[in-house]
Design an enzyme around this catalytic site. Structure first.
Site, short mmCIF file in Angstrom:
data_model
loop_
_atom_site.label_atom_id
_atom_site.label_comp_id
_atom_site.label_asym_id
_atom_site.label_seq_id
_atom_site.Cartn_x
_atom_site.Cartn_y
_atom_site.Cartn_z
N LYS A 1 0.83 -1.22 0.00
CA LYS A 1 0.00 0.00 0.00
C LYS A 1 0.86 1.27 0.00
O LYS A 1 2.07 1.22 0.27
CB LYS A 1 -0.93 -0.04 1.21
N TYR B 1 -12.16 -1.50 -3.96
CA TYR B 1 -12.74 -1.71 -2.62
C TYR B 1 -14.27 -1.62 -2.61
O TYR B 1 -14.86 -1.37 -1.57
CB TYR B 1 -12.12 -0.72 -1.63
N ASN C 1 -2.12 0.51 6.53
CA ASN C 1 -1.61 -0.71 7.16
C ASN C 1 -0.71 -1.56 6.24
O ASN C 1 -0.70 -2.77 6.32
CB ASN C 1 -2.76 -1.53 7.75
N HIS D 1 -2.13 -5.27 1.49
CA HIS D 1 -3.43 -5.90 1.29
C HIS D 1 -3.21 -7.35 0.92
O HIS D 1 -2.27 -7.68 0.20
CB HIS D 1 -4.17 -5.19 0.13
N GLU E 1 -8.93 -9.90 -8.17
CA GLU E 1 -7.97 -8.83 -7.89
C GLU E 1 -6.73 -8.95 -8.79
O GLU E 1 -6.18 -7.93 -9.22
CB GLU E 1 -7.62 -8.84 -6.40
P1 IDP Z 1 -8.06 -6.46 5.57
O1 IDP Z 1 -7.24 -5.53 4.72
O2 IDP Z 1 -7.29 -6.95 6.75
O3 IDP Z 1 -8.70 -7.56 4.78
P2 IDP Z 1 -10.71 -5.22 5.63
O4 IDP Z 1 -11.67 -5.34 6.77
O5 IDP Z 1 -11.00 -5.98 4.39
O6 IDP Z 1 -9.25 -5.58 6.20
O7 IDP Z 1 -10.60 -3.66 5.30
C1 IDP Z 1 -9.98 -3.23 4.10
C2 IDP Z 1 -9.06 -2.07 4.42
O8 IDP Z 1 -9.85 -0.96 4.88
C3 IDP Z 1 -8.06 -2.31 5.57
O9 IDP Z 1 -6.90 -2.99 5.18
C4 IDP Z 1 -7.76 -0.90 6.01
O10 IDP Z 1 -6.84 -0.25 5.12
C5 IDP Z 1 -9.13 -0.24 5.88
N1 IDP Z 1 -9.87 -0.30 7.15
C6 IDP Z 1 -10.44 -1.39 7.73
N2 IDP Z 1 -11.04 -1.11 8.90
C7 IDP Z 1 -10.86 0.23 9.07
C8 IDP Z 1 -11.28 1.15 10.10
O11 IDP Z 1 -11.92 0.79 11.08
N3 IDP Z 1 -10.90 2.46 9.93
C9 IDP Z 1 -10.17 2.89 8.83
N4 IDP Z 1 -9.78 2.05 7.85
C10 IDP Z 1 -10.11 0.74 7.96
MG MG Z 2 -10.14 -7.52 3.26
#
Ligand code: IDP
Ligand code: MG
Length: 131
Positions: free
Chosen positions: A3, A43, A106, A109, A120
């Protein structure tokens, strides 16, 4: 996909090394940048979530490095390698524990199913870009 925060911090090499050392073969890899519209498409499944707008803005804020990876049990093993979404909850030694700045920025992905890995992979790469 590495990312924008991790690419900007210069962690592309270190993260790719961890991925290869964990037994994944890199089938395709490039550096590119998403428009907010394309980030929104990627997304799409999160479009009802409160952070969707911020997520699209962040995911289009700078270059990313998408990859297609190959391994037995790849989806599950990769989710283990990257760690929990929130780096504060990610297990020690995981990519997010080591490189993620926050729950949104974070570092990486990972696809959550074989079906989504297919979708994807096709989103980022043509058949001619896969080796
Ligand atoms: P993942 O990436 O671990 O699969 P997902 O729940 O699919 O997590 O969420 C996709 C992305 O959305 C996350 O990697 C993160 O960048 C963002 N995200 C998820 N939860 C939050 C939140 O509570 N606040 C802000 N961004 C979030
Ligand atoms: Mg996810």
């Amino acid at each position: 996909m590495i990312k924008p925060d991790a690419v900007a911090a210069g962690n592309t090499g270190a993260i790719s090394k961890m991925i290869e050392e964990a037994g994944f073969r890199i089938v395709a890899m490039k550096k590119t940048k998403l428009s907010a519209e394309l980030a929104g498409q990627f997304y799409e499944i999160h479009k009802e979530r409160p952070f969707y707008g911020e997520l699209c803005k962040y995911m289009s804020s700078g270059p990313i490095v998408p990859m297609i990876l190959e391994k037995e049990n790849a989806v599950e093993d990769f989710r283990k390698l990257i760690g929990a979404t929130d780096p504060k909850k990610a297990a020690p030694g995981t990519i997010r524990a080591l490189f993620a700045k926050s729950i949104d920025a974070n570092a990486i992905h990972g696809s959550d199913s074989d079906a989504n890995a297919e979708i994807e992979g096709n989103f980022f790469f043509s058949q001619f870009e896969r080796l």
